[in-house]
Design an enzyme around this catalytic site. Structure first.
Site, PDB file in Angstrom:
ATOM      1  N   GLU A 114       0.885  -1.169   0.000  1.00 52.74           N
ATOM      2  CA  GLU A 114       0.000   0.000   0.000  1.00 52.74           C
ATOM      3  C   GLU A 114       0.920   1.216   0.000  1.00 52.74           C
ATOM      4  OE1 GLU A 114      -2.244   0.821   3.574  1.00 52.74           O
ATOM      5  OE2 GLU A 114      -3.663   2.086   2.490  1.00 52.74           O
ATOM      6  N   ARG A 144       5.986 -12.935   9.219  1.00 46.22           N
ATOM      7  CA  ARG A 144       6.625 -11.660   8.911  1.00 46.22           C
ATOM      8  C   ARG A 144       7.952 -11.581   9.649  1.00 46.22           C
ATOM      9  NH1 ARG A 144       2.598  -7.738   9.817  1.00 46.22           N
ATOM     10  NH2 ARG A 144       4.065  -6.300   8.901  1.00 46.22           N
ATOM     11  N   LYS A 160       4.898   0.000   9.819  1.00 42.60           N
ATOM     12  CA  LYS A 160       4.828   1.339   9.229  1.00 42.60           C
ATOM     13  C   LYS A 160       4.327   2.357  10.245  1.00 42.60           C
ATOM     14  CE  LYS A 160       4.053   0.226   4.385  1.00 42.60           C
ATOM     15  NZ  LYS A 160       3.009   0.176   3.357  1.00 42.60           N
TER      16      LYS A 160
END
Length: 566
Positions: free
Chosen positions: A39, A264, A274
């Site tokens: 994104e 992850r 983020k």
RNA sequence: UGGGGCAUCGUAUAAUGGCAGUACAGCGGACUCUGAAUCCGCUAGUCUAGGUUCGAAUCCUAGUGCCCCAGCCA
């Protein structure tokens, strides 16, 4: 020299995703098609590098393709600045999406058609509950939810309302489109998930042509399907979403991409989300997304990490479904290994202490040969000037040395690298502060170049720079960003409380070999005995270079002496 | 019994019923004109309890621990 990667651990075994792809290949699919779907709402970090290496790596290894797709379904958080940064980072890592750059927003019209289809089949409905009511109706983790009264709305009415939503007839939040699945499902994602929300916000690409935007769950699987993605690789937290991912695809009767989840990346002594990285930037804890202390791709790049070292790191950590925290030292190992092989050696004195060679003629200067890289003879040699007055590292001299101190101290002998063996014959100190200001040595003319023709053993070899011709450079020493391995572990305290106050030390007056005073470009070099450094791409100006320390050399002396060295 | 996932040296990761291996870290040594690199060696692990089997990290049963999920974020 041949890298030892030929028969090492990662070429012998295959992770579970590659194993699955291999088996899918055997049972019929033509080639794997993957995608990297960021994104555009922030900068890429080392965790994304893991995903990039996986997705693009699989495409390379199996003769498939990997698309770059921007998951731009939420205009309130996204920005074109991020898109450009992301493309630059992927390219810098060495991957190529060729002409396959896509945007979820390219599929808005198709997604809208798909939604019409589901509404028409009674599998989706327009709901007028407020956000708060939807939350209440959803139930809890242990109790089933309740059905919204809107669930009974007729197909025709929902169709009309949905079209009106698109037309911009309503305000934000007034209606949503929901999938009609199962409000009693143990999986919260299946309790009539929201597919569209009204958001009267211009989109970076579609501008103001939409007043409704699809949610992730509604956009992602269908985008995968449209692009013919065979294997949609994502992180573990989306495991719960897979039933929904599959449900939409099955109801629509479209190509069935398969979602596979892996763990992850977590890295010690830093944060990798983020949200938190954004906080560090916006609240000024670091200078920006590309601050060399940041675990972002741009930060690592500016810090002096190479794409090869990051890819090597990603290969070493592997792909599994286990939650794990990788030790930062593994990343440091990867960059040391890479730079050891290729970085030009230089002599730079970070904390200069003056040395006078008392028996060396005043005004004399000679040029001595220095090896550019002992690991790679093809890199050749260079000349370094030597004269009566030099600088050495302040901590390479001790008036009263501990045992096993191999450097300079009164009466002791040390080799000046590439130059001469010298003996300390005295020193001066500032009468008020007591600080040593100058060291006096005698050199042995027979040891030119650093050899000892008489076969005498000299344990210590130290770096130096000729005072007269030294270039003044600024050096920034970076250390880990946080003082604790997992800054997020303490639920009571904000992670920023664990920021390392010494993560950046700036040394303004370092003495470097003349050539470093005026250099430009991507210069990764090793300052001998000190570490690997890179010319800072932002703050260096012609004639006033700034060097960032990428990583120190391993230092068994400071470990054993317990001291902190440079 | 809400749903979903994961458990192998300190940290990661391999072994798909057949010698528990590798890397990083740590420790020791050799070598060295970088206390680097390189080389050699050492330390250290199958979550627990039962079961199946000639043989179990792997299969079965029962536990335990950890992670994720209640955004109109992704």
């Amino acid at each position: 020299m041949k890298p030892k990667a030929d028969n090492n651990e990662y070429s012998e075994s295959e992770d579970f995703i590659r194993a699955r792809i291999r088996s899918d290949l055997e049972s019929g699919i033509e080639k794997p098609v993957t995608r990297f779907p960021p994104e555009p709402n922030g900068y890429l970090h080392i965790g994304h590098a893991k995903s990039i290496c996986l997705n693009f790596g699989i495409a390379e290894e199996f003769g498939g393709e990997c698309n770059l797709r921007f998951d731009d379904t939420n205009p309130s958080k996204e920005d074109i600045e991020y898109e450009e940064a992301i493309k630059e980072d992927v390219r810098w890592l060495g991957f190529d999406w060729e002409n396959r750059i896509y945007y979820a927003s390219d599929y808005f019209e198709q997604l809208y058609e798909y939604a019409l289809q589901l509404i028409g089949e009674g599998k989706a409905y327009v709901d007028d509950l407020s956000a708060e009511e939807i939350r209440e109706y959803r139930g809890t983790l242990s109790e089933p939810g309740r059905e919204s009264p809107s669930r009974e709305r007729s197909v025709e009415e929902s169709l009309g309302l949905f079209q009106a939503m698109r037309n911009g007839d309503f305000d934000d939040g007034q209606y949503v489109l929901r999938a009609k699945i199962d409000m009693a499902s143990g999986n919260m994602n299946m309790r009539d998930p929201v597919m569209y929300r009204i958001m009267k916000k211009p989109h970076p690409r579609t501008r103001d042509s939409w007043s409704i935007y699809p949610m992730y769950d509604w956009a992602h699987g269908q985008s995968d399907s449209i692009e013919g993605i065979t294997h949609s690789l994502c992180t573990l937290e989306f495991e719960d979403h897979r039933p929904l991912y599959d449900w939409f695809i099955v109801q629509l009767g479209i190509y069935h991409s398969r979602q596979i989840e892996f763990a992850r990346l977590n890295l010690s002594y830093t944060v990798l989300s983020k949200r938190n990285l954004m906080k560090l930037v916006s609240e000024g804890f670091v200078s920006g997304w590309d601050d060399p202390r940041m675990p972002t791709i741009s930060g690592l790049r500016r810090r002096g990490y190479t794409p090869e070292s990051i890819k090597d790191f990603c290969r070493k950590i592997g792909i599994t479904k286990q939650d794990s925290v990788i030790d930062m030292e593994l990343l440091e190992h990867s960059i040391r290994e890479d730079l050891n092989r290729r970085a030009q050696r230089m002599m730079v004195v970070l904390d200069p202490l003056k040395v006078v060679i008392v028996n060396y003629p005043e005004g004399k200067e000679e040029e001595l040969d220095a090896v550019n890289n002992p690991e790679d003879p093809s890199m050749g040699k260079r000349k370094v000037p030597f004269s009566r007055e030099l600088f050495i590292e302040r901590d390479d001299f001790m008036e009263d040395p501990p045992k096993k101190f191999y450097r300079l101290s009164p009466g002791s002998e040390v080799r000046l690298r590439y130059a001469y063996i010298v003996r300390c014959v005295g020193f001066e100190r500032d009468p008020t502060t007591g600080e040593v200001t100058e060291v006096h040595c005698e050199y042995d003319p027979d040891t030119r170049g650093g050899s000892a023709p008489d076969g005498r053993k000299v344990r210590g070899t130290i770096h130096w720079v000729s005072a007269k011709s030294a270039s003044r450079v600024t050096v920034r020493l970076y250390d880990r960003l946080f003082t604790v391995p997992n800054p997020m572990a303490d639920k009571q305290r904000e992670f920023t409380e664990f920021l390392n106050p010494d993560s950046l030390r700036i040394l303004e007056n370092c003495a470097a070999e003349p050539a470093l005073g005026d250099c430009a470009g991507d210069i990764n070099c090793q300052f001998e005995r000190k570490g690997y450094f890179v010319l800072d791409s932002v703050d260096s100006v012609s004639g006033a270079p700034v060097f960032n320390r990428t990583v120190s050399l391993r230092d068994s002396w400071s470990r054993q002496s317990g001291g902190k060295v440079g």
